[in-house]
Design a protein around this motif. Structure first.
Motif, mmCIF file in Angstrom:
data_model
loop_
_atom_site.group_PDB
_atom_site.id
_atom_site.type_symbol
_atom_site.label_atom_id
_atom_site.label_comp_id
_atom_site.label_asym_id
_atom_site.label_seq_id
_atom_site.Cartn_x
_atom_site.Cartn_y
_atom_site.Cartn_z
ATOM 1 N N MET A 110 6.191 9.189 5.186
ATOM 2 C CA MET A 110 6.629 8.581 6.161
ATOM 3 C C MET A 110 5.773 7.072 6.503
ATOM 4 S SD MET A 110 8.231 10.686 9.224
ATOM 5 C CE MET A 110 7.403 12.156 8.855
ATOM 6 N N ALA A 111 6.258 6.135 6.655
ATOM 7 C CA ALA A 111 5.206 5.127 6.881
ATOM 8 C C ALA A 111 6.213 4.249 8.119
ATOM 9 C CB ALA A 111 5.055 4.091 5.992
ATOM 10 N N ASP A 112 5.415 3.574 9.103
ATOM 11 C CA ASP A 112 5.907 2.781 10.160
ATOM 12 C C ASP A 112 5.183 1.425 9.987
ATOM 13 O OD1 ASP A 112 6.525 1.534 12.642
ATOM 14 O OD2 ASP A 112 5.333 2.950 13.937
ATOM 15 N N PHE A 151 1.240 17.446 10.691
ATOM 16 C CA PHE A 151 1.024 16.171 10.060
ATOM 17 C C PHE A 151 -0.217 15.711 9.278
ATOM 18 C CE2 PHE A 151 3.805 16.448 13.555
ATOM 19 C CZ PHE A 151 5.005 15.897 13.165
ATOM 20 N N TYR A 152 -0.291 15.145 8.059
ATOM 21 C CA TYR A 152 -1.344 14.619 7.544
ATOM 22 C C TYR A 152 -1.178 13.156 7.891
ATOM 23 C CZ TYR A 152 -1.991 18.809 4.701
ATOM 24 O OH TYR A 152 -1.948 20.412 4.348
ATOM 25 N N ASN A 153 -2.241 12.590 8.595
ATOM 26 C CA ASN A 153 -2.200 11.212 8.469
ATOM 27 C C ASN A 153 -3.376 10.614 7.867
ATOM 28 O OD1 ASN A 153 -1.346 8.752 9.878
ATOM 29 N ND2 ASN A 153 -2.910 8.769 11.464
ATOM 30 N N PHE A 154 -3.133 9.751 6.806
ATOM 31 C CA PHE A 154 -4.190 9.088 6.065
ATOM 32 C C PHE A 154 -4.238 7.587 6.687
ATOM 33 C CE2 PHE A 154 -2.555 12.367 3.412
ATOM 34 C CZ PHE A 154 -3.669 12.802 2.543
ATOM 35 N N ARG A 155 -5.396 7.183 7.277
ATOM 36 C CA ARG A 155 -5.584 6.025 7.965
ATOM 37 C C ARG A 155 -6.895 5.346 7.516
ATOM 38 N NH1 ARG A 155 -9.180 6.759 11.954
ATOM 39 N NH2 ARG A 155 -9.502 8.883 12.375
ATOM 40 N N ASP A 211 -1.676 -0.092 13.440
ATOM 41 C CA ASP A 211 -2.773 0.435 12.502
ATOM 42 C C ASP A 211 -1.905 0.994 11.288
ATOM 43 O OD1 ASP A 211 -5.071 0.089 14.210
ATOM 44 O OD2 ASP A 211 -4.134 1.695 15.446
ATOM 45 N N PHE A 212 -2.416 0.561 10.172
ATOM 46 C CA PHE A 212 -1.925 1.159 8.850
ATOM 47 C C PHE A 212 -2.450 2.867 8.668
ATOM 48 C CE2 PHE A 212 -3.050 2.548 4.569
ATOM 49 C CZ PHE A 212 -1.696 2.430 4.118
ATOM 50 N N SER A 213 -1.186 3.525 8.342
ATOM 51 C CA SER A 213 -1.503 4.820 8.232
ATOM 52 C C SER A 213 -0.128 5.019 7.352
ATOM 53 C CB SER A 213 -1.669 5.686 9.484
ATOM 54 O OG SER A 213 -0.415 5.630 10.105
ATOM 55 N N LEU A 216 0.979 -1.318 -0.075
ATOM 56 C CA LEU A 216 -0.029 -0.169 0.089
ATOM 57 C C LEU A 216 0.794 1.156 -0.095
ATOM 58 C CD1 LEU A 216 -2.833 -1.066 2.514
ATOM 59 C CD2 LEU A 216 -2.944 -0.778 -0.166
ATOM 60 N N PHE A 217 1.853 1.126 0.885
ATOM 61 C CA PHE A 217 2.900 2.464 0.933
ATOM 62 C C PHE A 217 3.474 2.524 -0.658
ATOM 63 C CE2 PHE A 217 6.939 4.482 1.888
ATOM 64 C CZ PHE A 217 6.465 5.605 2.421
ATOM 65 N N ILE A 218 4.132 1.723 -1.382
ATOM 66 C CA ILE A 218 4.328 1.635 -2.522
ATOM 67 C C ILE A 218 3.425 2.113 -3.586
ATOM 68 C CG2 ILE A 218 5.378 0.493 -4.779
ATOM 69 C CD1 ILE A 218 6.691 -1.391 -2.450
#
Length: 144
Positions: free
Chosen positions: A41-43, A64-68, A48-50, A9-11
């Motif tokens: 950035m991704a952890d 910060f913008y956090n898409f989750r 939880d995915f974000s 998903l990050f890619i």
């Protein structure tokens, strides 16, 4: 499997974001153009995915913008960890808009705005006050 899914998903997310007077993000029903100062950035080990974008306003303050995924109740989480929480909930087009103010563990104010669909949320978070134009930019771009 979860790490693989998050990485995939990050890619895909990064492939959909490109430079064009800013960073174009196509994850909500409406594409958003974020300031060019924003860095993704991704952890990969988070529960939880974000996808998180760290940005700086013209005063060099971080926000910060956090898409989750919309699978947790952030209002309840804030109320558990802070006694001084004010929540304003409203409908904005096809989005549910949550505006929260709270204090963190250091008793510093936190401003939190969340635009949610049934499946996804965009959280705009800052430990300091960010420029009003940041939220106005999101609002002007959401059509749905």
């Amino acid at each position: 499997m979860k790490v693989f899914t998050i990485a995939l998903l990050f890619i895909a997310f990064n492939l959909s974001a490109k430079e064009e007077r800013g960073v174009v993000v196509k994850i909500l029903p409406d594409p958003l153009t974020l300031d060019s100062s924003c860095k993704a950035m991704a952890d990969l080990v988070a529960q939880d995915f974000s996808i998180l974008y760290a940005c700086k306003d013209s005063f060099q303050r971080m926000y910060f913008y956090n898409f989750r995924l919309n699978d947790i109740d952030l209002v309840a989480d804030f109320k558990k960890s802070s006694t001084d929480v004010v929540v304003n909930k409203s409908q904005f087009k096809s989005y549910t808009l949550y505006e929260l103010t709270a204090k963190n563990s250091d008793n510093k104010p936190i401003k939190f705005v969340s635009y949610c669909t049934k499946e996804l949320c965009l959280d705009l978070v800052s430990d300091n006050e960010y420029e009003k134009s940041v939220q106005a930019s999101i609002t002007s771009q959401l059509r749905g």
